[in-house]
Enzyme design. Structure first.
Site, PDB file in Angstrom:
ATOM      1  N   SER A  35      -8.308  13.318   7.625  1.00 49.84           N
ATOM      2  CA  SER A  35      -9.360  12.299   7.539  1.00 49.84           C
ATOM      3  C   SER A  35     -10.354  12.482   8.672  1.00 49.84           C
ATOM      4  O   SER A  35      -9.962  12.564   9.835  1.00 49.84           O
ATOM      5  CB  SER A  35      -8.751  10.898   7.693  1.00 49.84           C
ATOM      6  OG  SER A  35      -7.890  10.622   6.623  1.00 49.84           O
ATOM      7  N   LYS A  74      -8.883  -0.738   2.527  1.00 51.72           N
ATOM      8  CA  LYS A  74      -8.629  -0.409   3.930  1.00 51.72           C
ATOM      9  C   LYS A  74      -9.404  -1.406   4.777  1.00 51.72           C
ATOM     10  O   LYS A  74     -10.626  -1.443   4.735  1.00 51.72           O
ATOM     11  CB  LYS A  74      -9.076   1.034   4.218  1.00 51.72           C
ATOM     12  CG  LYS A  74      -8.549   1.580   5.539  1.00 51.72           C
ATOM     13  CD  LYS A  74      -8.847   3.064   5.659  1.00 51.72           C
ATOM     14  CE  LYS A  74      -8.296   3.594   6.976  1.00 51.72           C
ATOM     15  NZ  LYS A  74      -7.481   4.784   6.778  1.00 51.72           N
ATOM     16  N   VAL A  97      -8.866   5.030  -4.628  1.00 53.98           N
ATOM     17  CA  VAL A  97      -7.659   4.210  -4.700  1.00 53.98           C
ATOM     18  C   VAL A  97      -7.840   3.128  -5.761  1.00 53.98           C
ATOM     19  O   VAL A  97      -7.332   3.234  -6.880  1.00 53.98           O
ATOM     20  CB  VAL A  97      -7.316   3.557  -3.342  1.00 53.98           C
ATOM     21  CG1 VAL A  97      -5.947   2.868  -3.421  1.00 53.98           C
ATOM     22  CG2 VAL A  97      -7.319   4.565  -2.205  1.00 53.98           C
ATOM     23  N   ARG A 127       0.626   7.513  -0.970  1.00 55.45           N
ATOM     24  CA  ARG A 127       0.333   6.846   0.306  1.00 55.45           C
ATOM     25  C   ARG A 127       1.150   5.566   0.339  1.00 55.45           C
ATOM     26  O   ARG A 127       0.889   4.623  -0.395  1.00 55.45           O
ATOM     27  CB  ARG A 127      -1.166   6.559   0.378  1.00 55.45           C
ATOM     28  CG  ARG A 127      -1.651   5.929   1.665  1.00 55.45           C
ATOM     29  CD  ARG A 127      -3.178   5.954   1.688  1.00 55.45           C
ATOM     30  NE  ARG A 127      -3.731   5.321   2.862  1.00 55.45           N
ATOM     31  CZ  ARG A 127      -4.078   4.036   2.935  1.00 55.45           C
ATOM     32  NH1 ARG A 127      -3.916   3.239   1.888  1.00 55.45           N
ATOM     33  NH2 ARG A 127      -4.593   3.544   4.052  1.00 55.45           N
ATOM     34  N   GLU A 128       2.190   5.561   1.168  1.00 55.87           N
ATOM     35  CA  GLU A 128       3.113   4.430   1.260  1.00 55.87           C
ATOM     36  C   GLU A 128       3.117   3.968   2.711  1.00 55.87           C
ATOM     37  O   GLU A 128       3.554   4.680   3.603  1.00 55.87           O
ATOM     38  CB  GLU A 128       4.532   4.882   0.865  1.00 55.87           C
ATOM     39  CG  GLU A 128       4.685   5.295  -0.580  1.00 55.87           C
ATOM     40  CD  GLU A 128       4.725   4.109  -1.527  1.00 55.87           C
ATOM     41  OE1 GLU A 128       5.528   3.188  -1.303  1.00 55.87           O
ATOM     42  OE2 GLU A 128       3.931   4.103  -2.481  1.00 55.87           O
TER      43      GLU A 128
HETATM   44  N1  3NM Z   1      -8.944   5.966   3.679  1.00 55.86           N
HETATM   45  P1  3NM Z   1     -10.810   2.543  -2.382  1.00 55.86           P
HETATM   46  S1  3NM Z   1     -10.920   4.525   3.077  1.00 55.86           S
HETATM   47  C1  3NM Z   1      -7.156   5.250   2.119  1.00 55.86           C
HETATM   48  O1  3NM Z   1     -11.984   6.058   5.439  1.00 55.86           O
HETATM   49  C2  3NM Z   1      -8.532   5.173   2.627  1.00 55.86           C
HETATM   50  O2  3NM Z   1     -10.309   7.369   5.628  1.00 55.86           O
HETATM   51  C3  3NM Z   1     -10.191   5.718   4.012  1.00 55.86           C
HETATM   52  O3  3NM Z   1      -9.854   2.892  -1.165  1.00 55.86           O
HETATM   53  C4  3NM Z   1     -10.887   6.424   5.118  1.00 55.86           C
HETATM   54  O4  3NM Z   1     -10.967   3.792  -3.197  1.00 55.86           O
HETATM   55  C5  3NM Z   1      -9.511   4.310   2.173  1.00 55.86           C
HETATM   56  O5  3NM Z   1     -10.032   1.501  -3.136  1.00 55.86           O
HETATM   57  C6  3NM Z   1      -9.387   3.351   1.058  1.00 55.86           C
HETATM   58  O6  3NM Z   1     -12.063   2.038  -1.841  1.00 55.86           O
HETATM   59  C7  3NM Z   1     -10.184   3.748  -0.141  1.00 55.86           C
END
Ligand code: 3NM
Ligand code: MG
Length: 503
Positions: free
Chosen positions: A112, A141, A198, A43-44
């Site tokens: 998503s 995010k 992430v 994811r970039e």
């Molecule tokens: N998408 P972490 S939340 C890339 O809700 C991403 O679709 C999301 O990061 C969505 O694991 C998110 O560090 C970030 O909380 C998740």
């Protein structure tokens, strides 16, 4: 829908901005793969196309080594440039239907989803999996309005019970809340298939340790919410990966008394998977050969000296070496029927592996096995009953190969869906399967049922990879490519996890 089986348990989504000081982005991804992540999404958000593709190639080399699919976030062009296994698209990215037209049915496309309606549309339009989120607020995010929580995830799952596809949850997930989420969102009918993470991986000082801990928690929770049936399949695939490595480590001798049509292919296939073939038919060395640690393969294709075959099988049984029988054309003549009965009565067979016609004829189910081609009834229930009953009667493992392969030890039954249509077009492909099964039993004596599944899986998966080679356009080129891919696949057996289609 992708033909490849995908394990969604631990899904790493990358973010280069989270890499701790003193570590490299690629290094973090590699450490995560070492820790067992089952899927990687690159994811970039702010990388130019050229550098993005350069980096994606590097990640692809890593994921390939670990037998894990690579998914590209949002950018179909990058996915195509590096031949990634799939893409992940958000609600504001390219529409799923258009992405599918471009990528075709064999790529993984994930979408998503934040609501029941988004999930329903993505499923209708053919998503391979859904990313459900955000579960919790996360600094990774920024624009999350209202997180779903465990209940919100469960609500979306409930809405898709009639029409489920695999799902991963995302957003604020780590070791501290993994079990709560996996177990708490279970609807009783379906559950999430994995966690997309992430920061808890990318920002970890030791991503390998972080992933190992996450996987432990995920596997524990998944077994609680009842993927027992799938666990057996996962275990079988995991066994196959390790079993292939064991052959390379131990280079067991596999003594063949096989038919002269396939003798060279049997020997080359045996070498290709890392075992050591010997093709002796001379009675005077049977005892000495049996004393060597390994396995014995008996093939009924050209029956010259049945007494020597029986002598050799008995000597191997005495030395605790597994003995595999390929009952080629066993129903074709009176002599073959009688010889098969002698093998079953006088030898302590470990595995009998034949085609549908042969096994059904053994079971007395009218499968009139003429020559070596497979005839017989394709109804699954008949096949399953035949392998199970024969395994019980003869106290051995029975393998039946055909469009679907069935393997049983009298209790458990596995069905393997792999295999290319070119396989039956070369002579002795079934005999080759038996050779490879013998190689797997030689190096894996703790479970002959799983060793047999592993052997069949290895040849059938190799056949799919071989058939996909550009220059393969018929049985001749396929035959050569099959030996090559047996060699390649057993050098990188983790690939089995991606290809295996077992029930
Ligand atoms: N998408 P972490 S939340 C890339 O809700 C991403 O679709 C999301 O990061 C969505 O694991 C998110 O560090 C970030 O909380 C998740
Ligand atoms: Mg997006």
């Amino acid at each position: 829908m992708s033909i490849k089986r995908t394990d969604y348990s631990l899904y790493l989504v990358t973010d280069r901005s989270l890499v701790p000081e003193g570590k490299t982005f690629l290094g973090q991804i590699e450490r995560a793969l070492e820790g067992g992540v089952t899927l990687v999404q690159l994811r970039e958000k702010d990388t130019e196309t050229g550098p993005f593709i350069d980096f994606a190639f590097k990640v692809k080399a890593l994921t390939r080594k670990f037998g894990v699919p690579l998914i590209i976030n949002d950018r179909l062009d990058v996915a195509q440039a590096v031949d990634a296994e799939g893409v992940h698209i958000g609600q504001d990215d390219m529409p799923l239907t258009r992405a599918r037209e471009i990528l075709g049915p064999n790529k993984i496309i994930g979408v998503s989803c934040n609501t029941e309606q988004e999930a329903a549309i993505a499923i209708r339009d053919g998503a391979d999996y859904l990313g459900i989120g955000a579960v919790w607020f996360t600094s990774t995010k920024k624009n999350i309005k209202k997180p779903l929580g465990v209940e919100g995830v469960q609500r979306i799952l409930k809405s898709m019970e009639a029409n489920p596809v695999p799902t991963v949850a995302i957003g604020g997930i780590g070791a501290k809340n993994a079990s709560e989420l996996l177990e708490g969102s279970d609807t009783g009918k379906i559950h999430i298939d994995g966690l997309a993470i992430v920061s808890a991986i990318m920002a970890a000082e030791d991503p390998k340790a972080a992933c190992e801990e996450l996987l432990r928690l995920i596997r524990q929770s998944l077994s609680k919410v009842g993927v027992k049936a799938n666990n057996t399949v996962d275990d079988a695939i995991q066994f196959a990966v390790q079993a292939a490595k064991n052959i390379k480590d131990k280079t067991p001798m596999v003594h063949h008394i096989t038919n002269y049509v396939v003798i060279n292919d049997n020997a080359n296939a045996t070498l290709a998977v890392g075992a050591s073939p010997i093709m002796s038919t001379n009675r005077q060395e049977m005892e000495e050969l049996a004393a060597v640690n390994g396995a014995m393969l008996l093939n009924m294709g050209t029956l010259n000296d049945v007494d020597t075959m029986i002598l050799a099988a008995q000597a191997n049984a005495r030395h605790k070496n597994p003995v595999v029988l390929d009952p080629v054309g066993c129903g074709a003549t009176k002599f073959r029927r009688e010889t098969l009965a002698r093998f079953l009565n006088e030898c302590n067979l470990t595995v009998v592996k034949g085609n549908a016609g042969e096994i059904l004829s053994m079971a007395g189910l009218g499968g009139k096995s003429r020559g070596v081609d497979s005839v017989g009834n394709n109804e699954e229930q008949i096949m399953v009953n035949a392998v199970k009953t024969l395994a019980k009667q003869n106290n051995c493992v029975i393998g039946l190969t055909g469009p679907t392969d069935y393997v049983s030890d009298g209790e458990r039954v596995f069905a393997i869906e792999n295999g290319d249509a070119l396989l039956p077009l070369i002579t002795g492909s079934g005999c080759m399967v038996s050779s490879i099964v013998a190689c797997f039993t030689a190096a894996n004596r703790d479970d002959y049922l799983l060793a047999t599944v592993a052997g069949i899986l290895t040849v059938t998966v190799a056949s799919e990879i071989a058939a996909a080679r550009e220059y393969v356009n018929g049985p001749g080129t396929f035959r050569a490519a099959l030996i090559d891919e047996l060699h390649n696949l057993t050098n990188s057996p983790e690939l089995l996890k991606q290809y295996a289609r077992i029930r």
